[in-house]
Structures are given as C-alpha cells and as structure tokens.
Design a protein around this motif. Structure first.
Motif, PDB file in Angstrom:
ATOM      1  N   LYS A   1      -5.412   2.549   1.226  1.00 36.56           N
ATOM      2  CA  LYS A   1      -6.187   2.786   0.465  1.00 36.56           C
ATOM      3  C   LYS A   1      -5.816   4.120  -0.545  1.00 36.56           C
ATOM      4  O   LYS A   1      -5.392   4.060  -1.891  1.00 36.56           O
ATOM      5  CB  LYS A   1      -7.795   3.332  -0.047  1.00 36.56           C
TER       6      LYS A   1
ATOM      7  N   TYR B   1      -2.079   3.232  -1.440  1.00 42.98           N
ATOM      8  CA  TYR B   1      -2.641   2.137  -3.108  1.00 42.98           C
ATOM      9  C   TYR B   1      -2.950   3.181  -4.221  1.00 42.98           C
ATOM     10  O   TYR B   1      -1.734   2.809  -5.127  1.00 42.98           O
ATOM     11  CB  TYR B   1      -3.373   1.076  -2.696  1.00 42.98           C
ATOM     12  N   ARG B   2      -3.755   4.137  -4.092  1.00 44.62           N
ATOM     13  CA  ARG B   2      -3.629   4.957  -5.203  1.00 44.62           C
ATOM     14  C   ARG B   2      -2.656   6.007  -5.488  1.00 44.62           C
ATOM     15  O   ARG B   2      -2.552   6.138  -6.657  1.00 44.62           O
ATOM     16  CB  ARG B   2      -4.885   5.968  -5.255  1.00 44.62           C
TER      17      ARG B   2
ATOM     18  N   SER C   1      -0.112   3.472  -7.550  1.00 40.48           N
ATOM     19  CA  SER C   1      -0.513   3.221  -8.565  1.00 40.48           C
ATOM     20  C   SER C   1      -0.843   3.878  -9.782  1.00 40.48           C
ATOM     21  O   SER C   1      -1.211   3.651 -10.867  1.00 40.48           O
ATOM     22  CB  SER C   1      -1.576   1.882  -8.803  1.00 40.48           C
TER      23      SER C   1
END
Length: 70
Positions: free
Chosen positions: A61, A64-65, A68
C-alpha cells in the motif's frame, strides 16, 4: 522491463528495478546464466512475482502511494 535483455533501461525502469530485492536479483542471475532470451523473460516474470508475493499488505500500500504520488 528490459532488465538483463541487452536493451537499455529508462530512468523509470531503473527506479522500478531498484525496488526489487538484491536477493531476488541474485537468484535470478544464478538461474538465468546461459539461458536463451525467452527463458530469461520467464525468469524475469518470476522475479517480479516473487517480489510482489514477498510484500506485506502495508508495504504494498505504501509503495503504491509512493509510486502514484499520493
């Protein structure tokens, strides 16, 4: 990603490969030695699969943050 394919990698591809564990890359190189390109492609797919499978949910998670821009 053209990792170990003889093609140059872009800066983004190099950044993505820097995320992959050195241990996983070392194992890849052991098994890829002397193999044809199609076999090395398969081993590169396994390399990425191993990296993702080794991630905890919270790490995935956060990664991903980070990737992105969230």
């Amino acid at each position: 990603i053209p990792y170990d394919s003889g093609e140059p990698m872009t800066a983004v591809q190099e950044k993505l490969m820097s995320i992959v564990s050195d241990n996983y890359k070392a194992v890849y190189h052991i098994y890829a030695e002397g193999k044809e390109e199609v076999e090395r492609l398969y081993l590169r797919l396994l390399l990425v699969t191993d990296e993702v499978c080794g991630m905890t949910d919270s790490y995935a998670k956060e990664l991903y943050r980070e990737l992105s821009g969230i």
